[in-house]
Scaffold this active site. Structure first.
Site, PDB file in Angstrom:
ATOM      1  N   GLN A  95     -12.834   4.245  38.416  1.00 45.23           N
ATOM      2  CA  GLN A  95     -12.640   5.061  39.610  1.00 45.23           C
ATOM      3  C   GLN A  95     -11.306   5.789  39.471  1.00 45.23           C
ATOM      4  OE1 GLN A  95     -11.184   3.612  43.538  1.00 45.23           O
ATOM      5  NE2 GLN A  95     -13.262   4.061  44.223  1.00 45.23           N
ATOM      6  N   TYR A 106      -7.709   9.748  50.806  1.00 43.16           N
ATOM      7  CA  TYR A 106      -6.911   9.979  49.610  1.00 43.16           C
ATOM      8  C   TYR A 106      -6.695  11.489  49.454  1.00 43.16           C
ATOM      9  CZ  TYR A 106      -6.981   5.180  47.783  1.00 43.16           C
ATOM     10  OH  TYR A 106      -6.774   3.839  47.589  1.00 43.16           O
ATOM     11  N   ARG A 165     -18.020  -7.035  48.611  1.00 42.04           N
ATOM     12  CA  ARG A 165     -17.621  -8.392  49.006  1.00 42.04           C
ATOM     13  C   ARG A 165     -18.633  -9.460  48.578  1.00 42.04           C
ATOM     14  NH1 ARG A 165     -16.836  -6.802  55.155  1.00 42.04           N
ATOM     15  NH2 ARG A 165     -18.490  -5.372  54.476  1.00 42.04           N
TER      16      ARG A 165
END
Length: 413
Positions: free
Chosen positions: A116, A186, A362
């Site tokens: 990423q 971002y 998760r």
């Protein structure tokens, strides 16, 4: 990778005969994945010197051994000031040997691996990085408690070129794909946001202008790597904050990205790391654990005002599906469904609704072997994730990301 035969990529058609098997091999651009399950990028907290460690390699080797189709190495910053804090990897020649060890380890387990790449923009901690953070417009940054300066046109060009350079580093390091970070406020995402972008030049005002950074970065990455690796992007459907980007503008941005033809798939996300991080995660808001991860006086500040920042949203399976359906209805490009994917039933539902891939975070952190367990289940419904969505894993990014129910202590090495 060449571990599986070529399989045609499924489009959005969802007739009973054409619904793909989520655990069967599938194409992603030039890449063949052994299945359609991707481990989402989650910051590992395992790079104290901004370089690969054995702990980082093990973090990604485990889900690879556990059956995931592709794992994603999080937050490989394209420039040193583009890190959310100084311990994150930034893509440079010195990082290549370690990254090559990591990709080799994942490949040895039969999985693919993506990097990423992105620039944190206003989410960067200027104090930690020792470099000024960049935003579309001058603003106060609650993370570093400093004023973030407005990016110049030269900054925008430099950051765009840095994405291309980072993608070349990824190819050299043996990655099978890159995921371009266009979400969570971002750098590119902050330009998309009407709340954060108050410019009156060619990069502000209209959505077409605000989308120039995101589109330019994606084009630059594709030009840099050609068809040597797959190129995906993570795009916010909603920032989850008043005045931020919302579905209509985000969908138009996605349509432009599709028209540009530079992406092999688009991962749909939500939330703002700067202003509303729990909008992506859903479930409990671990305020006490977050506060405990910081020294004073930040600890006291988090306890006093943390509830305004860490908002608890109820968890439900496939919690971003309702938004994502609107993108699936109007786009033909492959889409990756993220958010509350924890069992085979939800995966099959995503496939039936026309999504080509699913991304898990998760649930795989809690059980790295979850996909192997699901694959071994002859009923397809008996295996349920053990993740309870307490989100106590989130504060561990500062000491080594882990499920505290399994690993109470930080990893070593």
């Amino acid at each position: 990778m060449t571990s599986a035969p070529d399989v045609p990529t499924q489009g959005p058609a969802t007739t009973a005969a054409s619904v793909p098997d989520v655990l069967a091999p599938a194409k992603l651009g030039p890449l063949t994945l052994r299945n359609r399950v991707i481990k989402a990028a989650t910051f590992e907290g395992a790079t104290p010197d901004a370089l690969v460690t054995d702990a980082l390699i093990e973090y990604h080797r485990k889900p690879a051994a556990g059956g995931i189709g592709m794992t994603t190495v999080a937050y490989c910053a394209v420039a040193p000031e583009g890190r959310t804090e100084r311990r994150q990897i930034w893509m440079r020649p010195e990082a290549v040997p370690g990254l090559r060890r990591l990709t080799d380890a994942v490949h040895a387990e039969g999985a693919a691996v993506s990097a990423q790449i992105g620039h944190a923009g206003p989410v960067a901690d200027a104090k930690s990085n020792g470099r000024p953070a960049l935003a579309p417009s001058r603003m106060f940054n609650p993370i570093s408690m400093k004023v973030t300066r407005s990016a110049t046109e030269a900054d925008i060009q430099r950051v765009t070129e840095a994405h291309a350079d980072a993608a070349r580093i990824a190819v050299e390091s043996g990655f099978d794909a890159v995921e371009i970070h266009l979400g969570h406020n971002y750098f590119a995402s902050s330009f998309l946001s009407p709340k954060l972008n108050r410019r009156d030049d060619a990069y502000g005002g209209s959505l077409e202008n605000r989308a120039k950074v995101a589109r330019g970065v994606v084009r630059a990455v594709r030009a840099a790597v050609g068809d040597r690796i797959a190129v995906t992007a993570k795009l916010n459907m909603s920032d989850g904050v008043p005045g931020g980007i919302w579905l209509g503008e985000s969908l138009q941005t996605a349509k432009w990205l599709e028209e540009d033809g530079c992406l092999d798939a688009l991962e749909l996300t939500a939330g703002s790391s700067l202003l509303n991080p729990m909008y992506l995660f859903r479930g409990d808001a671990p305020l006490h654990e977050f506060a405990s991860a910081f020294p004073q006086p930040q600890q006291l500040g988090i306890k006093l005002i943390g509830k305004k920042f860490l908002i608890a949203y109820p968890y439900q399976e496939a919690f971003l599906l309702e938004y994502a359906r609107q993108f699936r209805a109007e786009l033909t490009m492959p889409l990756i469904l993220l958010g509350g994917i924890t069992n085979r039933e939800t995966m099959d539902r995503a496939m039936a609704e026309g999504f080509e891939y699913v991304a898990m975070g998760r649930a795989v952190l809690r059980e790295p072997d979850l996909i192997n367990r699901i694959a071994a289940d002859s009923t397809g419904r008996a295996v349920k994730s053990l993740c309870i969505h307490c989100n106590k894993c989130m504060p561990t990014i500062y000491s080594g990301t882990r499920c505290v129910l399994v690993d109470p202590e930080p990893p070593r090495g």
